[in-house]
Write a protein that holds these residues in place. Structure first.
Motif, short mmCIF file in Angstrom:
data_model
loop_
_atom_site.label_atom_id
_atom_site.label_comp_id
_atom_site.label_asym_id
_atom_site.label_seq_id
_atom_site.Cartn_x
_atom_site.Cartn_y
_atom_site.Cartn_z
N THR A 113 0.85 -1.19 0.00
CA THR A 113 0.00 0.00 0.00
C THR A 113 0.89 1.24 0.00
O THR A 113 1.81 1.36 0.82
CB THR A 113 -0.93 0.03 1.22
OG1 THR A 113 -1.72 -1.16 1.23
CG2 THR A 113 -1.84 1.24 1.19
N PHE A 115 1.27 5.48 0.15
CA PHE A 115 0.62 6.55 0.89
C PHE A 115 1.04 7.89 0.30
O PHE A 115 2.22 8.22 0.26
CB PHE A 115 1.00 6.49 2.37
CG PHE A 115 0.68 5.17 3.01
CD1 PHE A 115 -0.62 4.83 3.33
CD2 PHE A 115 1.70 4.25 3.28
CE1 PHE A 115 -0.91 3.60 3.91
CE2 PHE A 115 1.42 3.03 3.85
CZ PHE A 115 0.10 2.70 4.18
N TYR A 116 0.03 8.66 -0.13
CA TYR A 116 0.30 9.96 -0.71
C TYR A 116 -0.26 11.07 0.17
O TYR A 116 -1.20 10.87 0.95
CB TYR A 116 -0.31 10.06 -2.11
CG TYR A 116 0.36 9.15 -3.12
CD1 TYR A 116 1.65 9.41 -3.55
CD2 TYR A 116 -0.30 8.03 -3.64
CE1 TYR A 116 2.28 8.58 -4.47
CE2 TYR A 116 0.31 7.20 -4.55
CZ TYR A 116 1.60 7.47 -4.98
OH TYR A 116 2.22 6.65 -5.88
N ARG A 117 0.32 12.25 0.04
CA ARG A 117 -0.07 13.38 0.89
C ARG A 117 -1.52 13.80 0.66
O ARG A 117 -2.15 14.40 1.54
CB ARG A 117 0.86 14.56 0.65
CG ARG A 117 2.30 14.30 1.08
CD ARG A 117 3.14 15.55 0.96
NE ARG A 117 4.54 15.28 1.25
CZ ARG A 117 5.48 16.21 1.30
NH1 ARG A 117 5.18 17.47 1.08
NH2 ARG A 117 6.74 15.88 1.57
N ASP A 118 -2.05 13.50 -0.53
CA ASP A 118 -3.44 13.89 -0.81
C ASP A 118 -4.45 12.90 -0.21
O ASP A 118 -5.66 13.06 -0.39
CB ASP A 118 -3.68 14.03 -2.32
CG ASP A 118 -3.46 12.73 -3.08
OD1 ASP A 118 -3.19 11.68 -2.45
OD2 ASP A 118 -3.55 12.74 -4.32
N GLY A 119 -3.94 11.89 0.51
CA GLY A 119 -4.83 10.94 1.16
C GLY A 119 -5.08 9.68 0.35
O GLY A 119 -5.72 8.74 0.85
N ALA A 120 -4.61 9.63 -0.89
CA ALA A 120 -4.79 8.44 -1.71
C ALA A 120 -3.88 7.32 -1.20
O ALA A 120 -2.71 7.55 -0.94
CB ALA A 120 -4.47 8.75 -3.17
N ASN A 121 -4.45 6.11 -1.07
CA ASN A 121 -3.69 4.95 -0.58
C ASN A 121 -3.87 3.76 -1.52
O ASN A 121 -4.51 2.76 -1.14
CB ASN A 121 -4.14 4.58 0.84
CG ASN A 121 -3.95 5.69 1.85
OD1 ASN A 121 -3.04 6.50 1.71
ND2 ASN A 121 -4.82 5.73 2.84
N PRO A 122 -3.32 3.84 -2.72
CA PRO A 122 -3.51 2.72 -3.66
C PRO A 122 -2.77 1.47 -3.22
O PRO A 122 -1.69 1.54 -2.63
CB PRO A 122 -2.93 3.27 -4.97
CG PRO A 122 -1.92 4.29 -4.53
CD PRO A 122 -2.49 4.91 -3.29
N SER A 123 -3.37 0.31 -3.49
CA SER A 123 -2.73 -0.98 -3.22
C SER A 123 -2.26 -1.59 -4.53
O SER A 123 -2.95 -1.52 -5.55
CB SER A 123 -3.71 -1.92 -2.52
OG SER A 123 -4.01 -1.44 -1.23
N HIS A 147 2.74 5.37 -10.59
CA HIS A 147 3.11 5.81 -9.24
C HIS A 147 4.49 6.46 -9.23
O HIS A 147 5.40 6.05 -9.96
CB HIS A 147 3.09 4.62 -8.28
CG HIS A 147 1.79 3.87 -8.28
ND1 HIS A 147 0.62 4.43 -7.85
CD2 HIS A 147 1.48 2.62 -8.70
CE1 HIS A 147 -0.36 3.56 -7.97
NE2 HIS A 147 0.13 2.46 -8.49
N ASN A 178 -1.81 4.33 9.59
CA ASN A 178 -0.79 4.48 8.56
C ASN A 178 0.19 5.61 8.84
O ASN A 178 -0.17 6.66 9.37
CB ASN A 178 -1.46 4.74 7.21
CG ASN A 178 -2.35 3.58 6.80
OD1 ASN A 178 -2.10 2.44 7.15
ND2 ASN A 178 -3.41 3.88 6.06
#
Length: 274
Positions: A113, A115-123, A147, A178
């Motif tokens: 997973t 973790f991006y600052r904009d809140g997106a958490n792609p797996s 990514h 997280n």
């Protein structure tokens, strides 16, 4: 006429005296408490800056282990990881062996997973490249796709031993929360049961889920991978030293272009007081 000269002399004398007094005025007194507050604010700013740097390369790691036996539900293991290298198509991440190990079970599937600052958490689906129980380390790789993860040279602190009291930071994903960053100090190089090499002992708070996450210095340079917590409290932890991480990678023929082919001798990883 004489009176006029006396008056002029007196005025010049007063100007000179006044000038000397002005030059000798002491600097404004700055209370010690204010100086300490200023230093604390500088340190706080540095910690916040480094926190964001180490978060950028931190990932969550999940291993779904498919167990042997009829109708046995899969076992899910979670931990943390740290992206340390990239090539044209893939990112490569360090984590702990015990996070990804499937034991005697037939297979496992791995997911990381981001973790991006904009809140997106792609797996993203990941592949286990190699692991080693003796080091409690493993390497996963996953497709870059769209990514973007900043990758830092992890060899920076290889020949710069930790100093007593040096501030350290840890990043991980404990208890499903997280990107938690904690900080403390380097305490010593020590030995522990069941591990064949000296490890880093530090006062950074470590929780379940930090396993596989990065331990860094105040500038965000990798100094170890957190692997073991304190069984009695969370106020200290143990990490695999950078020299052993490099040795692990070399043992598996994973030499990347910014690595030196030689690594710090284990004796150089001993405690170096200021």
């Amino acid at each position: 006429m004489r009176k006029w000269w006396l008056t002029l002399f007196f005025l010049l004398f007063m100007v000179i005296v006044a000038g000397c007094d002005a030059m000798q005025q002491p600097r404004p007194y700055v209370p010690k408490a204010d100086m300490q507050s200023e230093a604390a604010l500088v340190m706080q700013g540095k910690l916040m800056e480094t926190r964001e740097v180490i978060r950028e390369a931190a990932i969550g790691v999940e291993a779904v282990v498919f167990r042997s036996g009829f109708l046995r539900a899969p076992l899910t293991q979670t931990g943390s990881g740290y992206v340390f290298y990239e090539d044209e198509n893939y990112y490569y991440a360090l984590t702990n062996h015990h996070v990804v190990d499937r034991g005697s079970h037939p297979r496992a599937e791995y997911t990381v997973t981001l973790f991006y600052r904009d809140g997106a958490n792609p797996s993203v689906s990941a592949e286990l490249l190699f692991k080693d129980d003796a080091y409690d380390l493993a390497v996963l790789r996953f497709a870059k796709g769209t990514h973007t993860i900043p990758v830092r040279d992890i060899s920076t602190r290889l020949n710069a031993p930790l100093k007593a009291g040096e501030m350290l930071l840890a990043v991980g994903n404990p208890s499903g929360i997280n990107m938690i960053v904690t900080f403390g100090e380097f305490l010593s190089i020590t030995t522990i049961e069941s591990v064949a090499f000296p490890v880093i002992f530090h006062s950074v708070m470590i929780f379940s889920g930090h396993s596989g996450g990065a331990l860094t210095d105040l500038d965000g340079n990798l100094v170890g991978i957190n692997a073991w917590g304190n069984s009695t409290d969370n106020s200290s932890g143990l990490a695999v030293p950078l020299a052993k991480i490099m040795e692990f990678l070399e043992n598996h023929d994973f030499i990347v272009n910014y690595f030196e082919t030689t690594h710090t001798d284990e004796n150089e990883m001993s405690l170096h007081p200021d």
